[in-house]
Design a protein around this motif. Structure first.
Motif, PDB file in Angstrom:
ATOM      1  N   ARG A 325      -0.015  12.133  -4.208  1.00 40.82           N
ATOM      2  CA  ARG A 325       1.265  11.444  -4.048  1.00 40.82           C
ATOM      3  C   ARG A 325       1.099  10.190  -3.186  1.00 40.82           C
ATOM      4  N   GLN A 326       0.392  10.299  -2.080  1.00 35.93           N
ATOM      5  CA  GLN A 326       0.210   9.142  -1.193  1.00 35.93           C
ATOM      6  C   GLN A 326      -0.544   8.017  -1.895  1.00 35.93           C
ATOM      7  N   ILE A 327      -1.623   8.371  -2.594  1.00 35.14           N
ATOM      8  CA  ILE A 327      -2.406   7.340  -3.298  1.00 35.14           C
ATOM      9  C   ILE A 327      -1.548   6.703  -4.382  1.00 35.14           C
ATOM     10  N   ALA A 484       4.511   4.352 -11.887  1.00 34.01           N
ATOM     11  CA  ALA A 484       5.842   4.952 -11.714  1.00 34.01           C
ATOM     12  C   ALA A 484       6.022   6.127 -12.672  1.00 34.01           C
ATOM     13  N   ASP A 485       5.565   5.963 -13.913  1.00 32.66           N
ATOM     14  CA  ASP A 485       5.628   7.067 -14.880  1.00 32.66           C
ATOM     15  C   ASP A 485       4.720   8.214 -14.440  1.00 32.66           C
ATOM     16  N   PHE A 486       3.534   7.870 -13.937  1.00 38.39           N
ATOM     17  CA  PHE A 486       2.600   8.893 -13.452  1.00 38.39           C
ATOM     18  C   PHE A 486       3.258   9.727 -12.349  1.00 38.39           C
ATOM     19  N   LEU A 487       3.976   9.062 -11.446  1.00 40.76           N
ATOM     20  CA  LEU A 487       4.640   9.775 -10.354  1.00 40.76           C
ATOM     21  C   LEU A 487       5.766  10.671 -10.866  1.00 40.76           C
ATOM     22  N   LEU A 529      11.589   8.315  -3.852  1.00 40.83           N
ATOM     23  CA  LEU A 529      11.796   7.060  -4.583  1.00 40.83           C
ATOM     24  C   LEU A 529      10.755   6.000  -4.247  1.00 40.83           C
ATOM     25  N   GLY A 530       9.733   6.368  -3.468  1.00 38.73           N
ATOM     26  CA  GLY A 530       8.692   5.403  -3.149  1.00 38.73           C
ATOM     27  C   GLY A 530       8.817   4.876  -1.737  1.00 38.73           C
ATOM     28  N   SER A 531       7.825   4.093  -1.337  1.00 42.70           N
ATOM     29  CA  SER A 531       7.789   3.591   0.039  1.00 42.70           C
ATOM     30  C   SER A 531       7.424   2.121   0.052  1.00 42.70           C
TER      31      SER A 531
END
Length: 678
Positions: A325-327, A484-487, A529-531
């Protein structure tokens, strides 16, 4: 001993290293053709600085000896070693790999000397001397090749043990052939002595400088660069990681330009790319060996590949998911800035505090990346290199999209990093690399079309199988298109691998929160939602209401969030995200805002930016183009009336959402972190 036979170019400043050298010197024969050179450095043809612990010439061989004196227990394989000393573990690359590289550079340099040009020099072989007297060496198989301990005579219940002296005098060492490569006699000893004198062999320079920093030891090496630990000359508590891009002394102008472009490219990409998951850069400067980039430094950090070699088997699903997730979120942020890494691998990820249960990461090694500014914005274009294979180590190529290594096929794009994320996911969950190098990866993709986690582990959940397979498809047209799709697919994997019973009632560190976690203040996380550089966004529930919660990444950014909240409080417009409240989430400040969602069939809602919408839906129809244009102009007019300059209006900061009870889609402006009030 005759001083001509044993030359201490520099006396070691480390007691353990000097003790190891003394052990050999006391037993070293004082006769022809024996020679030894201790503690020196040389500048190789590639421009890099190389420090040598010991170089010895005997009738039975020519050896470069790398000294390692850590006590305790030593285990590992041909690629990585793990030392266990007083309960603490340290995993490193097998030092024989670096010693071999050093030996090849040194013999190449010696062959170019006038005294050696008309003769055939003996083969220079690397040895590793593990000199701690009571070391428990558990290396076996090819991991034990050319590794020497201290020689020991038979005493009591301990049998005789041949060690480093048996290796250099009689070639008694696993991995050494019975006979040396070349003739070694008195004339050869004289030739090599003259070659060493003319090759620029010198004392170790412990006080090298790059600007205001003193260089310490080399902490990493790669194709065309060396990373050094450095300390500020006036403030010893300030440490930095300094990367020097080395230039070969005989480099052509084209080669020199390629190296200089790599350094410039990495700095230009990173300077504006401020994110907690990116290793921060401070400056680009010059050194006598080549251009140098100054990075932040974390003394306890270790590469992700080494971390997995040491601890991978014991990691839980939450830890594997956290790394991925972080990567992924770091690369997603880079893509929103139009930056593509292109060579992402565990070798380009640092684990900052390895002892933590959920360590933070930093992505580095951006020298093969590029920025595409053709879609607009203020950032300048940074073009991609055509020499990827010259800037990435073999092990790192096992995670690269096949088209990234083929200039005729590499049109660039996020799909390059999507492939790498899938390959890293394979390693994280299979606890093994997907391949040893690019060639082996290519053969696997040719046979199976993609990486398949089910081929190496039983019982992999279906979402995990799907995510890895479709992110690593050799056929780019079928591959998951964006990070974004991968996440989004990673969300599904998390749902299958975690259960509410495994989650804490309240997550201590909100930046680690996943769907289903509860944050301080009573917020239930529905989705990450991301950082960005200073904050992280979540879709949360508070009671029955769904909201967006923006939280400071750490308390140092609290004031910045408060200032943004104060600006949002003044703005009341249907095309600007609606401010609800400023809240405390533990020791972090948060901004609670009305959710910006697009309604789908059924009750499902999604948070989608204009960038994501355009990627998924393509060019806007005329009616949407007019409506979205009017939305944007209306929002900007309101900002002007309130004396607010957003300063970062772009597709990533515009949500496509249903506003009110109607079904019509509108643009809504958000993210005022770079605003300026007048």
């Amino acid at each position: 001993m005759n001083s001509n036979r044993w030359k201490s170019i520099t006396r070691s400043e480390y007691a353990w290293e000097q003790d190891a050298l003394d052990f050999i010197k006391e037993r070293f024969p004082d006769r022809e053709p024996y020679r030894a050179w201790a503690n020196f450095e040389f500048i190789a043809d590639d421009g890099g600085i190389n420090e040598v612990d010991l170089l010895v010439l005997t009738p039975r061989g020519f050896f470069l000896v790398e000294i390692k004196s850590r006590p305790g227990v030593l285990a590992g394989d041909a690629g990585t070693w793990t030392w266990i000393t007083e309960g603490r573990r340290l995993t490193t690359d097998n030092p024989l790999i670096g010693a071999n590289r050093k030996a090849k550079k040194l013999i190449s340099l010696l062959k170019k000397q006038k005294s050696a040009r008309k003769t055939r020099l003996p083969f220079l072989e690397a040895l590793v001397f593990c000199s701690a007297p009571d070391l428990d060496c558990k290396l076996t198989g090819n991991a034990r090749f050319r590794v020497c301990l201290r020689d020991r005579k038979a005493t009591g219940d301990k049998p005789e043990r041949p060690g480093v002296m048996a290796a250099i005098e009689h070639r008694k060492c696993a991995g050494l052939k019975d006979h040396p490569g070349g003739v070694i006699d008195r004339p050869m000893a004289k030739i090599l002595t003259r070659a060493m004198e003319s090759a620029g062999i010198r004392e170790s320079q412990r006080k090298r400088r790059v600007g205001v920093y003193l260089l310490g030891e080399i902490i990493a090496e790669g194709p065309g660069y060396q990373d050094w630990r450095a300390v500020h000359a006036a403030i010893s508590s300030v440490e930095r990681r300094i990367r020097i891009y080395t230039v070969r002394k005989t480099a052509s102008s084209e080669e020199r330009a390629m190296i200089e472009r790599a350094a410039s490219r990495e700095f230009q990409l990173l300077e504006p790319l401020q994110h907690p998951g990116v290793l921060r850069t401070y400056d680009l400067t010059e050194h006598e060996l080549g251009p140098a980039i100054i990075f932040e430094h974390f003394p306890n950090a270790m590469r992700l590949d080494l971390y997995l070699a040491e601890r991978g088997a014991s990691l839980g699903p939450d830890q594997r998911l956290s790394f991925l997730r972080q990567i992924g979120e770091t690369i997603d942020h880079a893509h929103r800035q139009r930056v593509v890494h292109r060579a992402l691998s565990p070798q380009s990820v640092l684990v900052i505090e390895p002892e933590d249960h959920l360590p933070k990461i930093k992505v580095f090694n951006w020298q093969t990346g590029y920025r595409d500014a053709s879609t607009g914005g203020l950032s300048m274009n940074v073009t991609a290199t055509e020499h990827v294979e010259q800037l990435v180590e073999d092990a790192g190529t096992a995670y690269m999209a096949p088209e990234a290594l083929n200039p005729s096929e590499d049109g660039g794009g996020e799909h390059l990093d999507v492939f790498s994320l899938g390959a890293i996911a394979f390693h994280l969950f299979a606890n093994r690399p997907p391949a040893a190098h690019a060639l082996e990866l290519s053969e696997k993709l040719r046979a199976e079309g993609a990486l398949r986690i089910s081929s190496v582990i039983n019982g992999a959940v279906e979402p995990l199988q799907f995510m890895i397979q479709y992110s690593t498809l050799a056929d780019v047209s079928g591959r998951i298109e964006t990070v974004a799709d991968f996440l989004e697919y990673l969300d599904e994997v998390e749902n299958d691998l975690t259960t509410p019973d495994e989650l804490k009632e309240t997550v201590d560190d909100p930046t680690q929160a996943q769907a289903g976690d509860r944050l301080a203040g009573g917020f239930l996380v529905e989705k990450r939602l991301g950082s960005g550089a200073s904050s992280m966004g979540f879709l949360v529930k508070r009671g029955d209401e769904t909201c967006i919660l923006k939280i400071a990444l750490d308390p140092d950014h609290n004031d910045r969030l408060r200032e943004e909240a104060e600006v949002l409080r003044r703005l009341r417009h249907s095309r600007v995200v609606e401010y609800i409240d400023t809240v405390d989430v533990g020791d972090r400040v948060g901004i609670l805002m009305r959710a910006l969602t697009r309604r789908l069939k059924g009750d499902k809602k999604v948070v989608e930016t204009l960038r994501q919408w355009l990627h998924n839906e393509g060019r806007l129809q005329l009616d949407l183009l007019q409506r979205f244009g009017e939305d944007l102009l209306s929002a900007v007019n309101h900002l002007e009336e309130k004396g607010v300059n957003h300063r970062d209006i772009k597709p990533d900061n515009l949500a496509v959402a249903n506003v009110g009870t109607g079904d019509r889609l509108h643009l809504v402006l958000f993210d005022f972190s770079d605003r300026k009030s007048t």
